[in-house]
Scaffold this active site. Structure first.
Site, PDB file in Angstrom:
ATOM      1  N   CYS A  52       0.873  -1.174   0.000  1.00  0.00           N
ATOM      2  CA  CYS A  52       0.000   0.000   0.000  1.00  0.00           C
ATOM      3  C   CYS A  52       0.910   1.224   0.000  1.00  0.00           C
ATOM      4  O   CYS A  52       1.737   1.386   0.900  1.00  0.00           O
ATOM      5  CB  CYS A  52      -0.879  -0.008   1.254  1.00  0.00           C
ATOM      6  N   CYS A  54      -0.788   3.844  -6.501  1.00  0.00           N
ATOM      7  CA  CYS A  54      -1.662   3.079  -5.608  1.00  0.00           C
ATOM      8  C   CYS A  54      -1.730   1.665  -6.155  1.00  0.00           C
ATOM      9  O   CYS A  54      -1.869   1.480  -7.378  1.00  0.00           O
ATOM     10  CB  CYS A  54      -3.055   3.710  -5.552  1.00  0.00           C
TER      11      CYS A  54
END
Length: 265
Positions: free
Chosen positions: A76, A186
């Site tokens: 992440c 992302c």
């Protein structure tokens, strides 16, 4: 007694997006066992405070360590840029993080204009800003916060009209700004590459971190003598704290050694 090199690689993300990283790791290191933690209940991390992100990252790490994971991948961008320093100081296990590949884009751009599509939490982080200052200052960065994209992917609307409209609203300004490299900041966003490619054609190079993370994982495992040399078939466990249908759709084609479990954590 199970030898440490047969322990699993632990991976966590604020949802299902980190499976894009898991797929690259599984492709490069098919002999490795993995445990993937999808904190979909708290997605996206990009809208949370730094302390909230740190607390969630600690919670996820504790879960994976209880499963005897030998290495943890923070799959992440937001958790990496906000929490990985804390995790490395707190736990005695190797951590690998995910950062937007702006250095790669800086090396490959022809016109010195690069686009970065990422969450607010990543773009506003201290680590992102520090990394950005290491690239050639002649390079112009066009940053776009991809608000809403993670939520649509998490809710199974990857190929919806709503996604197409929202994604175009972010990509079109980058086309107009004449960027020649687009960094996906992302781990959810690689699932959008086919749609982005339809919008930009071949004029813009799309860059994500997946393969680089897989290579770094291999390097760290070799460095610490943790490569799994067993000839046994690898096992992959996925845990999610919301309904599992979307996660199952993303990983089920990878074989029978996968289990997806709904578990509150």
């Amino acid at each position: 007694m199970v030898k440490p090199n047969k322990f699993s690689i632990g991976i966590f993300d604020s949802g299902v997006g980190g499976t894009s990283i898991w797929k690259e790791i599984n492709a490069l290191l098919p002999e490795e066992n993995t445990i993937y933690l999808s904190d979909s209940k708290n997605a996206p991390y990009g809208e949370k405070s730094k302390q909230e992100i740190i607390d969630l990252s600690i919670k996820n790490t504790e879960f994976l360590l209880k499963q005897n994971c030998k290495l943890i991948i923070v799959a992440c961008n937001t958790a990496t840029t906000n929490a990985i320093k804390v995790l490395r100081e707190k736990y005695d296990v190797p951590f690998i993080g995910i950062e937007p590949a702006i250095k790669t884009a800086a090396l490959q751009t022809k016109n010195n204009i690069i686009g970065i599509l990422a969450t607010k939490g990543t773009l506003n982080s201290e680590l992102f800003e520090k990394t950005s200052h290491t690239i050639n200052q002649k390079i112009i960065r066009k940053e776009i916060i991809g608000t809403g994209l993670v939520e649509l992917i998490e809710s199974g609307k990857l190929h919806s009209n709503e996604m197409t409209t929202l994604l175009f609203s972010y990509v079109n300004p980058l086309i107009k700004d004449n960027v020649d490299c687009l960094v996906l900041g992302c781990t959810h966003y690689p699932y959008l590459i086919p749609q982005i490619r339809e919008m930009v054609g071949n004029k813009i190079q799309i860059i994500d971190s997946g393969q680089a993370v897989a290579r770094q994982t291999k390097n760290i495992l070799e460095k610490f003598l943790l490569i799994n040399s067993s000839k046994e078939k690898s096992v992959h466990q996925f845990f999610i704290n919301k309904e599992k249908a979307v996660l199952e759709t993303l990983v089920s084609s990878k074989g029978n050694s996968i289990t997806v479990t709904e578990k509150d954590f």
